[in-house]
Design a protein around this motif. Sequence first.
Motif, PDB file in Angstrom:
ATOM      1  N   SER A   1       0.825  -1.201   0.000  1.00 21.34           N
ATOM      2  CA  SER A   1       0.000   0.000   0.000  1.00 21.34           C
ATOM      3  C   SER A   1       0.866   1.262   0.000  1.00 21.34           C
ATOM      4  CB  SER A   1      -0.926  -0.042   1.222  1.00 21.34           C
ATOM      5  OG  SER A   1      -1.377   1.225   1.538  1.00 21.34           O
ATOM      6  N   LEU A   2       1.903   1.273   0.842  1.00 22.31           N
ATOM      7  CA  LEU A   2       2.796   2.438   0.868  1.00 22.31           C
ATOM      8  C   LEU A   2       3.470   2.610  -0.488  1.00 22.31           C
ATOM      9  CD1 LEU A   2       4.141   4.706   2.425  1.00 22.31           C
ATOM     10  CD2 LEU A   2       5.902   3.111   3.137  1.00 22.31           C
ATOM     11  N   GLY A   3       3.883   1.489  -1.086  1.00 21.83           N
ATOM     12  CA  GLY A   3       4.531   1.576  -2.387  1.00 21.83           C
ATOM     13  C   GLY A   3       3.635   2.230  -3.418  1.00 21.83           C
TER      14      GLY A   3
ATOM     15  N   TRP B   1       1.227   4.323  -2.863  1.00 21.59           N
ATOM     16  CA  TRP B   1       1.084   5.759  -2.576  1.00 21.59           C
ATOM     17  C   TRP B   1       2.319   6.537  -3.009  1.00 21.59           C
ATOM     18  CZ3 TRP B   1      -2.832   8.871  -1.762  1.00 21.59           C
ATOM     19  CH2 TRP B   1      -4.053   8.313  -1.393  1.00 21.59           C
ATOM     20  N   VAL B   2       3.498   5.955  -2.801  1.00 17.71           N
ATOM     21  CA  VAL B   2       4.712   6.638  -3.263  1.00 17.71           C
ATOM     22  C   VAL B   2       4.660   6.768  -4.778  1.00 17.71           C
ATOM     23  CG1 VAL B   2       7.218   6.510  -3.373  1.00 17.71           C
ATOM     24  CG2 VAL B   2       6.059   5.832  -1.299  1.00 17.71           C
ATOM     25  N   PHE B   3       4.155   5.718  -5.433  1.00 13.71           N
ATOM     26  CA  PHE B   3       4.034   5.788  -6.891  1.00 13.71           C
ATOM     27  C   PHE B   3       3.044   6.875  -7.290  1.00 13.71           C
ATOM     28  CE2 PHE B   3       2.273   4.485 -10.984  1.00 13.71           C
ATOM     29  CZ  PHE B   3       3.442   4.362 -11.702  1.00 13.71           C
ATOM     30  N   ILE B   4       1.960   7.015  -6.515  1.00  9.47           N
ATOM     31  CA  ILE B   4       0.986   8.059  -6.843  1.00  9.47           C
ATOM     32  C   ILE B   4       1.612   9.446  -6.661  1.00  9.47           C
ATOM     33  CG2 ILE B   4      -1.140   9.136  -6.003  1.00  9.47           C
ATOM     34  CD1 ILE B   4      -2.263   6.309  -5.718  1.00  9.47           C
TER      35      ILE B   4
ATOM     36  N   SER C   1     -15.321   5.344 -10.657  1.00  7.24           N
ATOM     37  CA  SER C   1     -14.605   5.370  -9.387  1.00  7.24           C
ATOM     38  C   SER C   1     -15.443   4.684  -8.315  1.00  7.24           C
ATOM     39  CB  SER C   1     -14.341   6.822  -8.976  1.00  7.24           C
ATOM     40  OG  SER C   1     -12.975   7.035  -8.770  1.00  7.24           O
TER      41      SER C   1
ATOM     42  N   ALA D   1     -14.452   1.361  -6.213  1.00  5.10           N
ATOM     43  CA  ALA D   1     -14.485   1.359  -4.748  1.00  5.10           C
ATOM     44  C   ALA D   1     -15.293   0.158  -4.247  1.00  5.10           C
ATOM     45  CB  ALA D   1     -15.091   2.664  -4.229  1.00  5.10           C
TER      46      ALA D   1
ATOM     47  N   LEU E   1      -6.580   2.271  -5.963  1.00  5.48           N
ATOM     48  CA  LEU E   1      -5.887   3.542  -5.739  1.00  5.48           C
ATOM     49  C   LEU E   1      -5.505   4.182  -7.068  1.00  5.48           C
ATOM     50  CD1 LEU E   1      -3.568   2.580  -2.755  1.00  5.48           C
ATOM     51  CD2 LEU E   1      -5.597   4.006  -2.697  1.00  5.48           C
TER      52      LEU E   1
ATOM     53  N   HIS F   1      -8.632   5.569  -8.911  1.00  4.95           N
ATOM     54  CA  HIS F   1      -9.129   6.795  -8.279  1.00  4.95           C
ATOM     55  C   HIS F   1      -8.213   7.963  -8.617  1.00  4.95           C
ATOM     56  CE1 HIS F   1     -12.192   4.661  -6.228  1.00  4.95           C
ATOM     57  NE2 HIS F   1     -11.379   3.993  -5.437  1.00  4.95           N
ATOM     58  N   PHE F   2      -6.918   7.694  -8.654  1.00  2.04           N
ATOM     59  CA  PHE F   2      -5.990   8.774  -8.994  1.00  2.04           C
ATOM     60  C   PHE F   2      -6.261   9.284 -10.402  1.00  2.04           C
ATOM     61  CE2 PHE F   2      -2.176  10.177 -11.130  1.00  2.04           C
ATOM     62  CZ  PHE F   2      -1.885  11.280 -10.365  1.00  2.04           C
TER      63      PHE F   2
ATOM     64  N   ASP G   1      -9.011   9.249 -11.882  1.00  7.18           N
ATOM     65  CA  ASP G   1     -10.234  10.024 -11.751  1.00  7.18           C
ATOM     66  C   ASP G   1      -9.920  11.440 -11.255  1.00  7.18           C
ATOM     67  OD1 ASP G   1     -12.899  10.677 -11.607  1.00  7.18           O
ATOM     68  OD2 ASP G   1     -13.205   9.750  -9.649  1.00  7.18           O
ATOM     69  N   VAL G   2      -9.046  11.527 -10.243  1.00 11.55           N
ATOM     70  CA  VAL G   2      -8.693  12.838  -9.681  1.00 11.55           C
ATOM     71  C   VAL G   2      -8.080  13.735 -10.760  1.00 11.55           C
ATOM     72  CG1 VAL G   2      -7.087  13.992  -8.111  1.00 11.55           C
ATOM     73  CG2 VAL G   2      -8.465  12.084  -7.298  1.00 11.55           C
TER      74      VAL G   2
END
Lengths: 104, 545, 241
Positions: free
Chosen positions: C24-26, C28-31, C79, C83, C217, C220-221, C223-224
């Motif tokens: 999960s952290l990986g 997010w770092v990629f995001i 999205s 989810a 994730l 959704h990104f 989508d953002v």
Amino acid sequence: MNDQIDHHISPIRTYIIVFMALMVFTGITVWVAFQDLGYLNTFVAVTIAVIKATIVAWYFMHLKSSAKITRVVALAGVIWLIVMFALTMSDYAARSWIPFPDPW
Amino acid sequence: MTEQKHYINAETTVKSWLLTVDHKRIAILYLLSVVGFFILGGTAAILFRLDLMTPQGDLLAHETYNKMFTMHGVMMVFFFLVPVVPAVLGNFLVPIMIGARDVAFPRLNLASWYIFITGGLFALAALVLGGVDTGWTFYTPYSSTYANSNVILTGLGVFVAGFASILTGVNFIVTIHKMRAPGMTWFRLPLFIWAQYATSIIMVLGTPVIAITLLLLVLERAFHIGIFDPALGGDPVLFQHLFWFYSHPAVYIMILPGFGIISELIACFSRKNVFGYSFVAFSSLAIAIIGFFVWGHHMFITSQSIYAGLIFSILSFIIAVPTAVKIFNWTATLYKGSVEFRTPMIYALGFIGLFLVGGLTGLFLSSMGLDVHLHDTYFVVAHFHYVMVGGMVMAFLGGLHFWWPKMFGRTYNQGCAVFTAIVIFIGFNLTFFPQFIVGYLGMPRRYHVYPEEFQIFHILSTGGASVLGFGYLLMFCYLPYSLIKGKKATANPWPATGLEWEQTTSPPPTLNFIHDPVVTEEAYAYAKKNEEFYRQAIPAESKDV
Amino acid sequence: MSNSHSPHLHHHFHSLEQQRQASSLGMWVFIAQEIMFFGGLFCGYVVYRNMYPEAFAVASHQLSIGWGGFNTVVLIFSSLTVALAVRSAQLGKKNQIIGWLVATILLGVIFLGVKCIEYSAKWEHHLVPGIHFNYEPHYTDDALHESTGSEHGTDHHPAPAVYPGHVQIFFAFYFAMTGMHALHMIIGIGLMIWIIWLATKDRFAPEYYAPVELFGLYWHFVDVIWIFLFPLLYLIGRHVT
């Protein structure tokens, strides 16, 4: 990190409400684009987009129940983006402060 | 004693190397590839250095000269300096130093190497098809409007290779956060890890910007859509903003891991804990963050507004502070230490001297008024070579000599190595010190025809480059030789603290440790006398004994 | 460690919890990396929009709010379905994972189909940057057209309010940003097909569903990004009519 919170499963109702909220904001952003707010138009459009993005990140992407480090990483991306914008625009905004002399 | 199983002889087929997910093997793959790119970039340097011996530039045609310095820059910056320490020494050491069995995402790690090679092949293809002549900075509108279309291939190559760097960064950040052994708290981490962590932050947050910028450049070059073309309303300086947003922090991608290595070497060979551990650790993070605020100092003489220049100039001075903290703390570590002049230490001491010169001349260049005079002269060339070669390459070689017995299980000839280190130090200074002078006198960079009064400096420089090249050649002899004929290395030959030395064999087994370690002690717990130190960890099995 | 022998545990992790947190952290770092990747484009956009606000407004009027708005709804809806797919994975309901992901793929394809319609319209109107680009002032809204002047070189007309090159820059960014966004969606659809395949093989369980979660994730990104692209590209200066 709190495992219990981490594994939290949101009820479907939350997701539906979030979706409806996003729809409403989409409607608002289209409506407001046709109102003459002068310089504020762009500001309002971006503000609404930021609100929508935050909602998506907070609920759909589960930042609400994520570990602190995850939030820090997400925030770091945004902060670095702001640094890039701010320092780049510090150039463009200030370029006309001293007009170039006429060619001689 | 029977042949012990370790990561090198665990499997021997070519396939087992090309499809490996072992971080140590990937480090070796990276080592071989970056050395290849280093040789290419170095050859280009030798050629144009010889060309610069005469004021008319007799050896190379104008076009060829331009292509040579471009190749030198592209190869050395994007394919050698950026990956060399993180992807080679970092890949090898980060998991072992924190007591993990591998990086967090081993398959991504392998993918990163393949992406890197793909990017390298793009850049090589551009070379074979006739070369690029824009300089490694690809400044618009020259690169987007006038240069030949090999710019597209090279740009794509750097774009692709960027993702290798990003994946390495992601891997390290997650590994350092989530894979530390029990007891390995943040303030027990070796400073090399702190440096790698700071480097990874830059890799993750900076590299995507250069990627997208080069993609825009490729689009502009291919379709002439006007993004960077002033004739169509674009702003070429925007390219420089986006380019340097990555490429200045990239300087810290190159030098920060070097700082990490030096901290390890200085502590080990003065038999002391690093003076002010937490200051050194946080100065790495500070450099990584402030490094993003200073890019405009490359653009003082463009149309960048003077006010922005002022801000960038001040911020550039500020970044000297955490850098100076490191230098002072290393010096303080040496003070009253029992210093041993082993090969790695000679590189480390050379690093401190050379980097000091490179760093202080950086302050000259970050003063706006002085930069108007020095911009785009050999003074700049000398400055960043003192940082990149005098700093980074010296640190890498120091690290390579330090961990060589660990990586390959063999020791090299100490006499040869010390001699080579001294040759490289002398050759380096002879090459680049004259360039400070000739640059200050007004010799512009990237010119190969110059006034005759500058010739003496260029001759000195070329002579120095030959000495430097000879030094590197020596290394290419005795290091590979040690692999065949070198004495078997013990687990901890120096001896040094740290999990990679005390908790595993040389070379380490595939999963790094026979028993996963439990960390009980801070880093660098040297006892100062009799080559003793307090072990940083105990094997997990013996914990309850 | 009760779960140390789980078939879902990779060799180099000590526990499923460690593995889950790492993946999960990986992601997010990629995001964070992705934010900067698109950020470079947004930065260029902001610079030129401030430099040529009129040209950007005029150019934006060439885009269809109808299609853009429709796509916004489609993407936000997708999205939601992703989810729900992740939620099904948390509960270990295999068929629901597949169902929601198929729905997401359909929505993604609809989005890309609309994008194709929009792109081909731009091509027909010669609004694709490059040699083919040929901006005709008479496409503009009337109010702006007044000051544009139909012929060059006549003194009684003021200088053209918008210069075609500046309109081209807008479209360069339009195509770069939406194109990069569409590329991310195409990759996402490929990933979904892979995850559906994994799900049919019963690879997921309530204690291991990392691919679904990480893909969620990612989607959704994407989508953002569109949430920002829509107002910044389609809705500039719409009140000036």
